[in-house]
Design a protein around this motif. Sequence first.
Motif, PDB file in Angstrom:
ATOM      1  N   GLU A 160       0.812  -1.268   0.061  1.00 45.72           N
ATOM      2  CA  GLU A 160      -0.095   0.000  -0.051  1.00 45.72           C
ATOM      3  C   GLU A 160       0.881   1.349  -0.019  1.00 45.72           C
ATOM      4  OE1 GLU A 160      -3.159   0.241   2.850  1.00 45.72           O
ATOM      5  OE2 GLU A 160      -3.919  -1.584   1.952  1.00 45.72           O
ATOM      6  N   ASP A 161       1.891   1.249   0.667  1.00 43.76           N
ATOM      7  CA  ASP A 161       3.029   2.327   0.762  1.00 43.76           C
ATOM      8  C   ASP A 161       4.232   1.789   0.132  1.00 43.76           C
ATOM      9  OD1 ASP A 161       4.808   4.024   1.336  1.00 43.76           O
ATOM     10  OD2 ASP A 161       4.101   4.528   3.504  1.00 43.76           O
ATOM     11  N   PRO A 162       4.297   2.317  -1.286  1.00 45.18           N
ATOM     12  CA  PRO A 162       5.608   1.842  -2.001  1.00 45.18           C
ATOM     13  C   PRO A 162       6.945   2.448  -1.529  1.00 45.18           C
ATOM     14  CG  PRO A 162       3.859   2.448  -3.573  1.00 45.18           C
ATOM     15  CD  PRO A 162       3.302   2.825  -2.131  1.00 45.18           C
ATOM     16  N   GLU A 163       6.830   3.696  -0.935  1.00 48.36           N
ATOM     17  CA  GLU A 163       7.867   4.236  -0.389  1.00 48.36           C
ATOM     18  C   GLU A 163       8.433   3.286   0.865  1.00 48.36           C
ATOM     19  OE1 GLU A 163       7.828   8.358   0.315  1.00 48.36           O
ATOM     20  OE2 GLU A 163       7.179   8.856  -1.907  1.00 48.36           O
ATOM     21  N   ALA A 164       7.562   2.911   1.867  1.00 43.20           N
ATOM     22  CA  ALA A 164       7.812   2.247   2.863  1.00 43.20           C
ATOM     23  C   ALA A 164       8.366   0.930   2.384  1.00 43.20           C
ATOM     24  CB  ALA A 164       6.939   2.318   3.695  1.00 43.20           C
ATOM     25  N   GLU A 165       7.509   0.159   1.408  1.00 44.24           N
ATOM     26  CA  GLU A 165       8.366  -1.129   0.891  1.00 44.24           C
ATOM     27  C   GLU A 165       9.726  -0.917   0.456  1.00 44.24           C
ATOM     28  OE1 GLU A 165       7.522  -3.953   1.012  1.00 44.24           O
ATOM     29  OE2 GLU A 165       8.509  -5.004  -0.523  1.00 44.24           O
ATOM     30  N   ALA A 166       9.955   0.102  -0.184  1.00 38.25           N
ATOM     31  CA  ALA A 166      11.226   0.300  -0.844  1.00 38.25           C
ATOM     32  C   ALA A 166      12.530   0.505   0.322  1.00 38.25           C
ATOM     33  CB  ALA A 166      11.319   1.687  -1.718  1.00 38.25           C
ATOM     34  N   ALA A 167      11.800   1.309   1.292  1.00 35.27           N
ATOM     35  CA  ALA A 167      12.730   1.470   2.553  1.00 35.27           C
ATOM     36  C   ALA A 167      13.194   0.105   3.215  1.00 35.27           C
ATOM     37  CB  ALA A 167      12.371   2.426   3.557  1.00 35.27           C
ATOM     38  N   ARG A 168      11.944  -0.719   3.416  1.00 31.59           N
ATOM     39  CA  ARG A 168      12.057  -2.124   3.854  1.00 31.59           C
ATOM     40  C   ARG A 168      13.280  -2.848   3.116  1.00 31.59           C
ATOM     41  NH1 ARG A 168      10.698  -7.352   3.059  1.00 31.59           N
ATOM     42  NH2 ARG A 168       9.932  -6.813   1.022  1.00 31.59           N
ATOM     43  N   TYR A 169      13.082  -2.839   1.843  1.00 31.97           N
ATOM     44  CA  TYR A 169      14.163  -3.835   0.961  1.00 31.97           C
ATOM     45  C   TYR A 169      15.333  -3.229   0.905  1.00 31.97           C
ATOM     46  CZ  TYR A 169      14.791  -7.037  -2.902  1.00 31.97           C
ATOM     47  OH  TYR A 169      14.879  -8.111  -3.599  1.00 31.97           O
ATOM     48  N   GLU A 170      15.623  -2.238   0.926  1.00 32.07           N
ATOM     49  CA  GLU A 170      16.971  -1.431   1.177  1.00 32.07           C
ATOM     50  C   GLU A 170      17.676  -2.018   2.592  1.00 32.07           C
ATOM     51  OE1 GLU A 170      18.970   0.814  -0.446  1.00 32.07           O
ATOM     52  OE2 GLU A 170      17.801   0.975  -2.174  1.00 32.07           O
ATOM     53  N   GLY A 171      16.694  -1.752   3.516  1.00 31.45           N
ATOM     54  CA  GLY A 171      17.240  -2.384   4.803  1.00 31.45           C
ATOM     55  C   GLY A 171      17.436  -3.800   4.969  1.00 31.45           C
ATOM     56  N   LEU A 172      16.609  -4.695   4.262  1.00 31.42           N
ATOM     57  CA  LEU A 172      16.782  -5.998   4.228  1.00 31.42           C
ATOM     58  C   LEU A 172      18.065  -6.456   3.515  1.00 31.42           C
ATOM     59  CD1 LEU A 172      14.803  -8.037   5.230  1.00 31.42           C
ATOM     60  CD2 LEU A 172      13.913  -8.266   2.834  1.00 31.42           C
TER      61      LEU A 172
END
Length: 259
Positions: free
Chosen positions: A106-118
């Motif tokens: 739902e929140d692509p920016e949060a998803e992008a940040a999650r992925y970078e963190g992973l």
Amino acid sequence: MEIIILPTADDVARTAADAIEEQVRRGPSVLGLATGSTPLGTYQELIGRHRTGGLSFAQAQAFLLDEYVGLPAAYPQSYHSVIRDEFTISVDFAPDAVHGLDGMAEDPEAEAARYEGLIAAAGGVDIQILGIGTDGHVGFNEPMSSLGSRTRIKTLTRQTRQDNARFFDSADDVPDHVLTQGLGTIREARHLLLLAMGEAKAEAIAAAVEGPVAAICPASALQLHPHVSVLVDEAAASRLAHREYYTDTFGRKPAWQGL
Ligand code: PGA
């Protein structure tokens, strides 16, 4: 950049598989996987080595480059499904060791940040497979992508939607938007393997390798990376001005040096 011109697409696949096998046999590894037609031969080669050569991915993790926005992971065209069907289901990655972006977030920016963190938490990518679009994109970083970009949402060019229409019923069914690792993200992988086969990729390869570093050709950003192997067949190399130089230096490289 090291430019390696090989006779056929099969040679490109075998050489890419050699580099990945060497990395995986070294110990726990983080692999960067790409989708599209280009790496399929490499995946077939790795599956064969898993089945008959004891190559195990049990200690490896993998990260996908990109994903369509709006396609549930279960759809056959989602990159989540494609990488499973074309590669990971046929080898022995641990459950949950293969990571992708959530195109339904739902929140692509949060998803992008999650992925970078992973990716960061995994210690970064050891070896990253890349294809190249006819417009010079890597991942889904279309022309004019910032050379320092991070994972984010992008809008596909008409050209890319046309190029990818073969995986859908028509070009109109190709999603407009994607989530993709940025050029800055990709450039943090320790070793990049850029693969290209066929005449249709010749112009993009020439621009990426011999052209200026410029956002109009996103793959040219790879010139700034300290360890890039460009594996191309004769057709994809056909527009390179310095083919003889690349072939001569590769032919005289010390055997111990590897890719
Ligand atoms: P392809 O796509 O491997 O299907 O040619 C490459 C890309 O778009 O990066």
